[in-house]
Design a protein around this motif. Sequence first.
Motif, short mmCIF file in Angstrom:
data_model
loop_
_atom_site.label_atom_id
_atom_site.label_comp_id
_atom_site.label_asym_id
_atom_site.label_seq_id
_atom_site.Cartn_x
_atom_site.Cartn_y
_atom_site.Cartn_z
N THR A 49 -14.70 -26.15 -0.50
CA THR A 49 -14.32 -27.45 -1.05
C THR A 49 -15.49 -28.10 -1.77
O THR A 49 -15.33 -28.68 -2.87
N SER A 50 -16.67 -28.00 -1.20
CA SER A 50 -17.86 -28.56 -1.84
C SER A 50 -18.18 -27.84 -3.15
O SER A 50 -18.56 -28.46 -4.14
N LEU A 51 -18.05 -26.53 -3.14
CA LEU A 51 -18.30 -25.75 -4.35
C LEU A 51 -17.27 -26.08 -5.43
O LEU A 51 -17.59 -26.14 -6.63
N ALA A 52 -16.03 -26.32 -5.02
CA ALA A 52 -14.99 -26.68 -5.98
C ALA A 52 -15.29 -28.03 -6.62
O ALA A 52 -15.04 -28.23 -7.82
N ALA A 53 -15.84 -28.96 -5.87
CA ALA A 53 -16.18 -30.28 -6.41
C ALA A 53 -17.23 -30.19 -7.50
O ALA A 53 -17.29 -31.03 -8.40
N GLU A 54 -18.07 -29.13 -7.43
CA GLU A 54 -19.12 -28.93 -8.43
C GLU A 54 -18.69 -27.97 -9.54
O GLU A 54 -19.46 -27.69 -10.45
N GLY A 55 -17.47 -27.44 -9.43
CA GLY A 55 -16.98 -26.54 -10.46
C GLY A 55 -17.36 -25.09 -10.28
O GLY A 55 -17.12 -24.25 -11.15
N PHE A 56 -17.97 -24.74 -9.14
CA PHE A 56 -18.41 -23.36 -8.93
C PHE A 56 -17.27 -22.45 -8.45
O PHE A 56 -17.35 -21.24 -8.59
N PRO A 61 -3.76 -24.45 -5.06
CA PRO A 61 -3.10 -24.91 -3.82
C PRO A 61 -1.81 -24.16 -3.53
O PRO A 61 -1.48 -23.89 -2.38
N GLY A 62 -1.05 -23.84 -4.59
CA GLY A 62 0.22 -23.18 -4.39
C GLY A 62 0.08 -21.80 -3.77
O GLY A 62 0.85 -21.42 -2.89
N ALA A 63 -0.92 -21.08 -4.23
CA ALA A 63 -1.14 -19.73 -3.72
C ALA A 63 -2.13 -19.71 -2.56
O ALA A 63 -2.31 -18.66 -1.92
N ALA A 64 -2.78 -20.86 -2.30
CA ALA A 64 -3.80 -20.96 -1.25
C ALA A 64 -4.90 -19.92 -1.48
O ALA A 64 -5.32 -19.21 -0.57
N ARG A 65 -5.34 -19.83 -2.73
CA ARG A 65 -6.37 -18.86 -3.12
C ARG A 65 -7.52 -19.56 -3.83
O ARG A 65 -7.33 -20.56 -4.52
N TRP A 66 -8.71 -18.99 -3.66
CA TRP A 66 -9.92 -19.50 -4.30
C TRP A 66 -10.43 -18.50 -5.32
O TRP A 66 -10.37 -17.29 -5.10
N PHE A 67 -10.92 -19.02 -6.44
CA PHE A 67 -11.42 -18.20 -7.55
C PHE A 67 -12.79 -18.72 -7.99
O PHE A 67 -13.15 -19.87 -7.72
N LEU A 68 -13.53 -17.88 -8.71
CA LEU A 68 -14.75 -18.38 -9.31
C LEU A 68 -14.41 -19.47 -10.32
O LEU A 68 -13.40 -19.38 -11.02
N GLY A 69 -15.29 -20.47 -10.43
CA GLY A 69 -15.00 -21.63 -11.25
C GLY A 69 -15.68 -21.64 -12.61
O GLY A 69 -16.53 -20.79 -12.91
N PRO A 70 -15.33 -22.62 -13.44
CA PRO A 70 -15.84 -22.69 -14.82
C PRO A 70 -17.35 -22.91 -14.91
O PRO A 70 -17.98 -22.47 -15.87
N GLU A 71 -17.93 -23.59 -13.93
CA GLU A 71 -19.36 -23.85 -14.00
C GLU A 71 -20.15 -22.53 -13.91
O GLU A 71 -21.20 -22.38 -14.56
N LEU A 72 -19.65 -21.60 -13.12
CA LEU A 72 -20.32 -20.30 -13.03
C LEU A 72 -20.23 -19.55 -14.36
O LEU A 72 -21.17 -18.84 -14.75
N TYR A 73 -19.12 -19.71 -15.06
CA TYR A 73 -18.99 -19.07 -16.37
C TYR A 73 -20.04 -19.62 -17.33
O TYR A 73 -20.70 -18.86 -18.05
N LEU A 74 -20.22 -20.93 -17.32
CA LEU A 74 -21.21 -21.54 -18.20
C LEU A 74 -22.62 -21.09 -17.85
O LEU A 74 -23.43 -20.74 -18.73
N LEU A 75 -22.94 -21.09 -16.57
CA LEU A 75 -24.26 -20.66 -16.15
C LEU A 75 -24.48 -19.18 -16.48
O LEU A 75 -25.57 -18.78 -16.90
N GLY A 76 -23.44 -18.38 -16.27
CA GLY A 76 -23.56 -16.96 -16.57
C GLY A 76 -23.77 -16.71 -18.05
O GLY A 76 -24.54 -15.82 -18.44
N SER A 77 -23.11 -17.50 -18.89
CA SER A 77 -23.29 -17.36 -20.34
C SER A 77 -24.73 -17.65 -20.74
O SER A 77 -25.31 -16.97 -21.59
#
Length: 260
Positions: A49-56, A61-77
């Motif tokens: 939940t904390s990582l989601a708040a930062e975009g990581f 909610p529908g699938a109850a699944r967690w994925f890598l977030g957009p902030e990691l994409y930006l940092l990775g780029s």
Amino acid sequence: MADPTPGAQVVSRVSRVLKVVAEHPGGVSAAAVAHATGLTRPTAHRLLTSLAAEGFVDHDPGAARWFLGPELYLLGSLAADRYDVTEAARESVRALAAETGECAFFSARRGSETVCLVREEGSFPIRSFVLSEGVRFPLGVASAGLAILSYLADDEIDAYLDGAALEERWGPQHSAGAVRERIALTRETGYAVNPALILEGSWGMGAAVFDAAGRPAWALSLTGVESRFRPDRQAELGRLLLDHAHRVTARLRDGSHPSR
């Protein structure tokens, strides 16, 4: 002894959580994250939940699944210019898949693990799904990690196997003695063979790719079903792997890529 660095435990937990999420491109539940990291479910959920708040990470909610977030994409780029070595290997990964019909991979060493960076599907209709982008294995487990481990210095191998305790998770076939036998064979042939030690019926072969200092830092590998890795074909696959590993090593040495 506890780590004296303030916040080190939190950083370690966050790192473990992100690595588990990265290994599941189709999403992962909080319960699965907790199980894989050894954290309690409330702790895993709180970190997610904390990582989601930062975009990581992202949450569906529908699938109850967690994925890598957009902030990691930006940092990775932003980090790609310094650390992306995949372009040097992609041509060989594609060629291996096309020439053999098997699934081909390029993996990098990260400390005591390998992480898959590139996967290319082969044309053979029956495939192994042990490995995909983001999946990690300890050194000595799977053909890529065995290929890399085999070409480390003997004292490094000794120190690693003394503390790795691979058989606790991966079974007696990964005892220090058994791994040493496969290291000896790998050094003899030049390529590593994983005879279905992770998943029944799923074989793999790998060859190390070396950095400018001559250290094994990456590996090319192939996986497929047992019938495609008979002894008479292993020599052919090994030759192709070693040829492409040499090509990738040459490309990387011509560039300015860090080894790890």
